[in-house]
Design an enzyme around this catalytic site. Structure first.
Site, short mmCIF file in Angstrom:
data_model
loop_
_atom_site.label_atom_id
_atom_site.label_comp_id
_atom_site.label_asym_id
_atom_site.label_seq_id
_atom_site.Cartn_x
_atom_site.Cartn_y
_atom_site.Cartn_z
N ARG A 62 0.85 -1.19 0.00
CA ARG A 62 0.00 0.00 0.00
C ARG A 62 0.88 1.23 0.00
O ARG A 62 2.09 1.13 0.11
CB ARG A 62 -0.96 -0.02 1.21
CG ARG A 62 -0.32 -0.60 2.42
CD ARG A 62 -0.17 0.17 3.66
NE ARG A 62 -0.21 1.58 3.59
CZ ARG A 62 0.86 2.35 3.69
NH1 ARG A 62 2.07 1.85 3.82
NH2 ARG A 62 0.75 3.65 3.64
N GLY A 63 0.21 2.39 -0.12
CA GLY A 63 0.96 3.63 -0.30
C GLY A 63 1.08 3.83 -1.81
O GLY A 63 1.43 2.89 -2.54
N ALA A 64 0.80 5.06 -2.26
CA ALA A 64 0.66 5.30 -3.71
C ALA A 64 1.86 4.82 -4.54
O ALA A 64 1.68 4.05 -5.50
CB ALA A 64 0.37 6.78 -3.95
N ARG A 109 -7.58 -0.71 -6.83
CA ARG A 109 -7.90 0.42 -5.94
C ARG A 109 -8.04 1.68 -6.81
O ARG A 109 -7.25 1.87 -7.73
CB ARG A 109 -6.81 0.62 -4.88
CG ARG A 109 -6.72 -0.51 -3.86
CD ARG A 109 -5.78 -0.17 -2.72
NE ARG A 109 -6.39 0.75 -1.77
CZ ARG A 109 -5.71 1.34 -0.77
NH1 ARG A 109 -4.43 1.12 -0.62
NH2 ARG A 109 -6.34 2.15 0.06
N GLN A 216 -2.51 2.65 9.92
CA GLN A 216 -1.21 2.71 9.23
C GLN A 216 -0.19 3.51 10.04
O GLN A 216 1.01 3.24 9.98
CB GLN A 216 -1.36 3.33 7.83
CG GLN A 216 -2.05 2.46 6.81
CD GLN A 216 -3.54 2.68 6.75
OE1 GLN A 216 -4.16 3.07 7.74
NE2 GLN A 216 -4.16 2.43 5.62
N ASP A 257 -2.10 10.68 -2.38
CA ASP A 257 -2.49 9.62 -3.30
C ASP A 257 -2.81 10.14 -4.69
O ASP A 257 -2.67 9.44 -5.68
CB ASP A 257 -3.69 8.84 -2.75
CG ASP A 257 -3.22 7.93 -1.64
OD1 ASP A 257 -3.11 8.39 -0.49
OD2 ASP A 257 -2.89 6.76 -1.94
N ASN A 267 -5.57 12.29 0.19
CA ASN A 267 -4.68 11.47 1.01
C ASN A 267 -5.56 10.74 2.02
O ASN A 267 -6.78 10.93 2.06
CB ASN A 267 -3.61 12.34 1.69
CG ASN A 267 -2.51 11.49 2.33
OD1 ASN A 267 -1.98 10.58 1.71
ND2 ASN A 267 -2.19 11.75 3.58
N LYS A 268 -4.93 9.93 2.84
CA LYS A 268 -5.66 9.09 3.80
C LYS A 268 -6.71 9.86 4.57
O LYS A 268 -6.48 10.99 4.99
CB LYS A 268 -4.63 8.47 4.76
CG LYS A 268 -5.18 7.57 5.84
CD LYS A 268 -6.07 6.48 5.34
CE LYS A 268 -5.42 5.62 4.27
NZ LYS A 268 -6.42 4.79 3.53
O1 MRU Z 1 -4.72 3.15 2.11
P1 MRU Z 1 -3.24 3.37 2.05
O2 MRU Z 1 -2.51 2.84 3.24
O3 MRU Z 1 -2.66 2.89 0.75
O4 MRU Z 1 -3.08 4.96 2.08
C1 MRU Z 1 -1.80 5.49 1.97
C2 MRU Z 1 -1.75 6.97 2.07
O5 MRU Z 1 -2.75 7.63 2.21
C3 MRU Z 1 -0.39 7.61 1.92
O6 MRU Z 1 -0.32 8.78 2.67
C4 MRU Z 1 -0.15 7.96 0.45
O7 MRU Z 1 -0.38 6.85 -0.37
C5 MRU Z 1 1.23 8.46 0.23
S1 MRU Z 1 2.44 7.19 0.34
C6 MRU Z 1 3.96 7.86 -0.01
#
Ligand code: MRU
Length: 372
Positions: A62-64, A109, A216, A257, A267-268
Site C-alpha cells: 500500500r501507499g501510492a 484500488r 497505518q 495519493d 490522502n488518507k
Molecule cells: O490506504 P493506504 O494505506 O494505501 O493509504 C496510503 C496513504 O494515504 C499515503 O499517505 C499515500 O499513499 C502516500 S504514500 C507515499
C-alpha cells in the site's frame, strides 16, 4: 518484536536469471505483508496478477508509489505464462495480454493515481517496441518495471532533501498515515523528509497519528520511524488538535495519493481534519509527493475518485467487534484537502509554493532540481 533496521518493501526475485528476458520469465514478486506489521515481518510471494491484485486490494502492499511499483511488476507476472515451457507468443498476443493485465490490475484500488500512471508506462513501453519480437518486448517490460522501482528510490531522496530545508533543528513534526519506506521503494515521501533531516544531523521529534480505521500510523509509521532511530510518539487521531493548541507541533508533513491540477490533495482519511487544525493554529502544513502522484487531467480535487472500503474494517477492525451488527457504517478511505490549506507541496523538483494551478503547471514543465 525487535524493530527491523532495514527492509525491502517489495522486490522482483529471479536469483538464477541472466538478462532481462530470463528475469521476467523466471521471476516473482516478493512483498512485505504489511497487514501483519508490526507483529510479524514476513513476506508474501506473488506469482500471478491475481495474487498481486489481492495484495494491493487488502493493503498487503500500500501507499501510492508502492502500489504503482507492484502493479508494474504485476504486468510482468501477467505475461509470464505466454513463455511457459519454452513457448513463444506472437507479438499481438503479447500486446493483448499486456493490455488485459493492466486493465485488470487497474481495478484493484481507485484513488492512488500512481497505479494508473505505472500501468500506462508499461503499456506505452510495450507499444513503443515497434517491430520487436515478443521476447524483446517482454525484456523491455521487465526493464521498465525495474526502472519505475529504481526511479522511486531516487525521487524520494530528492523529495527528502528539498523537504528537509523546511525543518529546523529541534522541530517537532506531525504526520498522518504512512508515507514512508513501506509506502514506496525504500525511503518514503513525508517520512523521507524526516529521514533526510535526520541525515543532516537535525534533531527532530515526530508525533504519528494512529490513522483510523486501519492504523497505518500506529502499525507502520511508528514502527519504521522507531526502526530508524527517530524519536516518535504515537497519538490517537483526535489528539492532534489539542497538541497544536499547546504549541507542541512546528509543522505537519503528509503524503498524497492524487493531486489535482489546482493542488487539491487526496490522502488518507483524516488528512483534511489535520490540515484544518493546522490552519486554525497557524502551523505550516506540507504535502510530500513525486510528480507521478499529480493528475493534471483533473482540474480540482472534487473529481478524484475516493475509495470506499468494507464497513467490516470499522465494525470488526482486526477481528474485534467494536460496533453493533446491522448499524450503518460509512468507510471512505481518503479525503481531499483543498489547496488553500496547503503551505507547500514538496516534490523531486523542489517545493511548490504557493499551491496554485499556475505554480504547479510551471513545476510540471521544469527539469528536476539540483538536489542530487
Ligand atoms: O490506504 P493506504 O494505506 O494505501 O493509504 C496510503 C496513504 O494515504 C499515503 O499517505 C499515500 O499513499 C502516500 S504514500 C507515499
Amino acid at each position: 518484536m525487535a524493530y527491523a533496521a532495514s527492509f525491502e518493501t517489495l522486490r522482483w526475485d529471479a536469483p538464477q536469471a541472466a538478462g532481462s528476458f530470463a528475469r521476467l520469465r523466471d521471476g516473482r514478486l516478493v512483498l512485505i505483508d504489511q497487514t501483519l506489521l508490526p507483529g510479524e515481518l514476513s513476506h508474501l510471494v506473488c506469482t500471478t496478477p491475481e495474487e498481486d491484485w489481492d495484495a494491493i486490494k487488502r493493503l498487503a502492499v500500500r501507499g501510492a508509489p508502492a502500489i504503482g511499483i507492484a502493479a508494474a511488476y504485476g504486468v510482468c507476472l501477467g505475461i509470464q505464462p505466454l513463455f511457459a515451457e519454452g513457448k513463444t507468443p506472437a507479438r499481438e498476443e503479447l500486446l493483448a495480454k499486456v493490455g488485459q493485465t493492466a486493465a485488470y490490475l487497474a481495478t484493484s484500488r481507485p484513488t492512488a493515481v500512481n497505479l494508473f500512471w505505472a500501468l500506462d508506462r508499461m503499456k506505452a513501453r510495450a507499444a513503443a517496441e515497434k517491430n520487436a519480437s515478443a521476447a524483446d518486448i517482454a525484456a523491455a517490460l521487465m526493464e521498465e518495471a525495474q526502472r519505475i522501482h529504481d526511479e522511486d528510490r531516487t525521487l524520494c531522496r530528492r523529495i527528502g532533501r528539498f523537504g528537509a530545508e523546511l525543518i529546523r533543528d529541534g522541530d517537532t513534526l506531525l504526520t498522518h498515515c504512512n508515507a514512508g519506506a513501506l509506502a514506496t521503494a525504500d525511503y518514503g515521501t513525508a517520512l523521507g523528509v524526516f529521514y533526510a533531516a535526520q541525515e543532516e544531523g537535525k534533531k527532530i521529534r515526530v508525533y504519528a497519528d494512529e490513522t483510523r480505521p486501519l492504523l497505518q500510523g500506529a502499525r507502520l509509521t511508528a514502527w519504521e520511524l522507531a526502526a530508524r532511530g527517530i524519536d516518535v510518539t504515537l497519538i490517537c487521531d483526535s489528539m492532534a488538535a489539542m497538541l497544536m493548541r499547546r504549541k507542541k507541533i512546528d509543522a505537519v508533513f503528509v503524503g498524497a495519493d492524487r493531486i489535482a491540477a489546482n493542488g487539491d490533495v487526496a490522502n488518507k482519511i483524516g488528512t483534511y481534519s489535520v490540515a484544518v487544525s493546522a490552519r486554525a493554529h497557524g502551523i505550516p502544513f506540507y504535502v510530500a509527493a513525486p510528480f507521478s502522484t499529480f493528475d493534471l487531467t483533473l482540474s480540482d480535487g472534487g473529481q478524484i475518485p475516493i475509495e470506499e472500503r468494507d464497513p467490516e474494517e470499522i465494525r470488526r477492525g482486526f477481528g474485534i467487534q467494536t460496533a453493533p451488527d446491522g448499524v450503518k457504517i460509512y468507510n471512505p478511505a481518503f479525503d481531499v484537502t483543498p489547496a488553500g490549506l496547503i503551505s507547500g507541496i514538496v516534490t523531486e523538483k523542489g517545493v511548490i509554493t504557493p499551491v496554485t494551478a499556475g505554480r504547479i503547471a510551471q513545476f510540471a514543465q521544469k527539469e528536476q532540481g539540483a538536489a542530487g
